[in-house]
Write a protein that holds these residues in place. Structure first.
Motif, PDB file in Angstrom:
ATOM      1  N   LYS A 188       3.039  -8.277   3.589  1.00  0.00           N
ATOM      2  CA  LYS A 188       2.385  -6.969   3.623  1.00  0.00           C
ATOM      3  C   LYS A 188       3.436  -5.874   3.804  1.00  0.00           C
ATOM      4  CE  LYS A 188      -1.772  -8.784   5.916  1.00  0.00           C
ATOM      5  NZ  LYS A 188      -2.651  -8.654   7.103  1.00  0.00           N
TER       6      LYS A 188
ATOM      7  N   LEU B 125      -4.359  -3.665   4.022  1.00  0.00           N
ATOM      8  CA  LEU B 125      -3.445  -4.581   4.703  1.00  0.00           C
ATOM      9  C   LEU B 125      -4.113  -5.220   5.923  1.00  0.00           C
ATOM     10  CD1 LEU B 125      -0.139  -2.481   4.545  1.00  0.00           C
ATOM     11  CD2 LEU B 125      -1.055  -4.101   2.867  1.00  0.00           C
ATOM     12  N   ASP B 126      -4.918  -4.457   6.633  1.00  0.00           N
ATOM     13  CA  ASP B 126      -5.624  -4.993   7.795  1.00  0.00           C
ATOM     14  C   ASP B 126      -6.782  -5.892   7.370  1.00  0.00           C
ATOM     15  OD1 ASP B 126      -3.972  -3.595   9.586  1.00  0.00           O
ATOM     16  OD2 ASP B 126      -5.214  -1.796   9.425  1.00  0.00           O
TER      17      ASP B 126
ATOM     18  N   GLY C 196      -4.329   6.483   5.215  1.00  0.00           N
ATOM     19  CA  GLY C 196      -5.015   5.394   5.887  1.00  0.00           C
ATOM     20  C   GLY C 196      -6.027   4.679   5.008  1.00  0.00           C
TER      21      GLY C 196
ATOM     22  N   TYR D 247       3.964  -1.317   3.666  1.00  0.00           N
ATOM     23  CA  TYR D 247       3.343   0.012   3.587  1.00  0.00           C
ATOM     24  C   TYR D 247       4.407   1.059   3.335  1.00  0.00           C
ATOM     25  CZ  TYR D 247       0.972   4.302   5.090  1.00  0.00           C
ATOM     26  OH  TYR D 247       0.455   5.580   5.158  1.00  0.00           O
TER      27      TYR D 247
ATOM     28  N   THR E 255      -5.763   3.628   1.838  1.00  0.00           N
ATOM     29  CA  THR E 255      -5.162   2.515   1.100  1.00  0.00           C
ATOM     30  C   THR E 255      -4.564   1.497   2.058  1.00  0.00           C
ATOM     31  OG1 THR E 255      -4.581   4.140  -0.599  1.00  0.00           O
ATOM     32  CG2 THR E 255      -3.645   1.938  -0.824  1.00  0.00           C
ATOM     33  N   LYS E 256      -3.956   1.984   3.109  1.00  0.00           N
ATOM     34  CA  LYS E 256      -3.342   1.098   4.107  1.00  0.00           C
ATOM     35  C   LYS E 256      -4.358   0.144   4.706  1.00  0.00           C
ATOM     36  CE  LYS E 256      -0.494   1.279   8.308  1.00  0.00           C
ATOM     37  NZ  LYS E 256       0.044   2.171   9.368  1.00  0.00           N
TER      38      LYS E 256
ATOM     39  N   GLU F   9       0.866   5.457  -0.064  1.00  0.00           N
ATOM     40  CA  GLU F   9       0.065   6.656   0.152  1.00  0.00           C
ATOM     41  C   GLU F   9       0.941   7.895   0.111  1.00  0.00           C
ATOM     42  OE1 GLU F   9      -3.548   4.929   2.911  1.00  0.00           O
ATOM     43  OE2 GLU F   9      -1.824   5.819   3.939  1.00  0.00           O
TER      44      GLU F   9
ATOM     45  N   ALA G 186       0.851  -1.189   0.000  1.00  0.00           N
ATOM     46  CA  ALA G 186       0.000   0.000   0.000  1.00  0.00           C
ATOM     47  C   ALA G 186       0.888   1.240   0.000  1.00  0.00           C
ATOM     48  CB  ALA G 186      -0.907   0.003   1.223  1.00  0.00           C
TER      49      ALA G 186
ATOM     50  N   LEU H 121       4.620   5.359   3.071  1.00  0.00           N
ATOM     51  CA  LEU H 121       4.071   6.714   3.086  1.00  0.00           C
ATOM     52  C   LEU H 121       5.089   7.618   2.407  1.00  0.00           C
ATOM     53  CD1 LEU H 121       1.908   8.747   3.985  1.00  0.00           C
ATOM     54  CD2 LEU H 121       3.201   9.038   6.119  1.00  0.00           C
TER      55      LEU H 121
END
Length: 417
Positions: A371, A360-361, A354, A373, A356-357, A344, A342, A375
């Protein structure tokens, strides 16, 4: 009437643009002494800015003739490898790639702009990957006999494209298609589809718009879906192949985006005027190139637009677990093979931090090691996939992520075989 009013306005502006362009060229002619004195240079520049702002634009070309890899230029081959009514699959490659080079499917947004908006994304990924991209059609150019196109069809198209590319492909979904790309990935993982992608990178996507809602999210929530159906949906007029089709016109989307940052757009044109007046054509051309792409818009089908507004922005169906594909629930927990990244932007005013993130959850069945992330500091929405930050900061992370998990995917395929 909405479309007819736009066509009348466009016809008038085309004439005005032509006359402004002629007048600008006359004032700027070296043989014309008025171009050197008084208001001559300023008038010529103002007319040129007006002519550029009001001229009609068609579908742009990708125009990627070559890429430089480690200082060596390589000629690029662009081809249509799969033709479908609402979107072709384009392939980009060059002789510097070999069989071990990763295959990347870039899923372009169907949001009023052509896939060429991702020219910079394609060009950068093409350095080390065989690149495919979804070249979505302008809905007003698709005849009614081809039927409808909604979110279900969008997901089916992604699966069809991946089937064509074959096992081990990597998907990059930019903005809006993060939702259908994630859904398609879940469907393929659940079915143990042989063409299930090795990786999925989602960039500035509205997976859960309840996280850091932006102006775009607020606008979608302020009105009931019937307001959108009655206010912004139009019928394609007779002069186009898709006449009779109900669409969300590209000019409506463009007006919406322009109004969101009207001050910035006005300042950009004022800066262009100053560059032209000062004789700095190179700087003015950069602004022109951006707006040539930005103002090139296309229509999307009404059913796709309305379903996206309702399911993604109003009902939040994907994060709520109520999203369905062809009548069957989409279980994001079924994703257990495809690695997820993800991305962002810190200053994204379209998809807030948050959103797009959240993917992952939601992928509860996927190992944490699959996974990732990112930013992107200082990056706005456009800067996630275009420009210097994309080329030097974000793309290397995406390439490393693909390389890491593509190797594991190939090893798993060999074990299965």
């Amino acid at each position: 009437m909405l479309y007819h009013a736009h066509e009348m306005q466009r016809a008038w502006l085309n004439g005005a643009s032509a006359w402004a362009s002629i007048a600008s060229e006359m004032l700027g002619n070296p043989a014309n002494p008025m171009g050197y004195f008084g208001l001559g240079p300023a008038a010529a520049s103002a007319l040129e800015v007006f002519a550029h702002a009001t001229q009609s634009r068609g579908k742009p070309e990708f125009g990627i003739d070559a890429v430089n890899v480690d200082g060596q230029p390589h000629a690029v081959i662009e081809s249509i490898v799969l033709n479908k009514p609402f979107g072709d699959l384009l392939r980009f490659t060059h002789d510097g790639l070999d069989d071990s080079s990763p295959k990347v499917l870039i899923v372009a947004p169907m949001s009023g702009h052509y896939a060429t908006l991702l020219r910079g994304t394609v060009e950068r990924m093409l350095e080390h990957s065989e690149v495919y991209i979804t070249d979505w059609a302008d809905a007003k150019m698709v005849a009614m006999r081809e039927g409808s196109f909604d979110l279900d069809d969008y997901i089916d198209y992604i699966i069809d494209y991946l089937e064509y590319i074959g096992p081990g492909a990597n998907v990059i979904a930019v903005c809006q298609p993060s939702v259908p790309a994630l859904a398609a990935t879940a469907v393929m993982n659940a079915a143990k589809h042989p063409a299930t992608p090795a990786t999925l990178t989602m960039m500035g996507g509205p997976i859960d718009t309840r996280c850091s809602p932006t102006t775009v999210n607020d606008l979608a929530m302020e009105r009931p879906i019937e307001w959108f159906r009655q206010t912004v949906i139009a019928t394609v007029p007779m002069q186009y192949p898709g006449h009779g089709r109900r669409v969300y016109p590209g000019f409506m989307q463009l007006a919406s985006f322009m109004s969101m940052n009207l001050g910035s757009h006005l300042m950009s044109h004022y800066e262009m005027f100053k560059h032209l007046t000062a004789g700095d054509d190179a700087s003015a051309d950069l602004t022109k190139a951006f707006y040539d792409e930005y103002r090139s818009v296309c229509d999307m089908t009404a059913e796709f637009y309305l379903q996206t507004v309702e399911e993604v922005f109003q009902k939040h169906s994907l994060p709520n677990g109520t999203f369905v594909h062809r009548g069957k629930p989409v279980d994001l927990g079924a994703i257990n093979q495809t690695a997820l990244l993800a991305v962002e932007g810190e200053r994204d005013d379209i998809s807030g931090i948050g959103q797009t993130k959240a993917a992952l959850d939601l992928a509860t069945g996927l190992a944490k090691s699959k996974k990732q992330y990112l930013l992107a500091e200082g990056a706005g929405h456009y800067g996630i996939f275009n420009g210097s930050r994309w080329r030097t900061k974000i793309a290397p992370v995406v390439e490393e992520f693909i390389a890491k998990h593509a190797r594991k995917s190939k090893a798993q395929l060999k074990q299965v075989a």
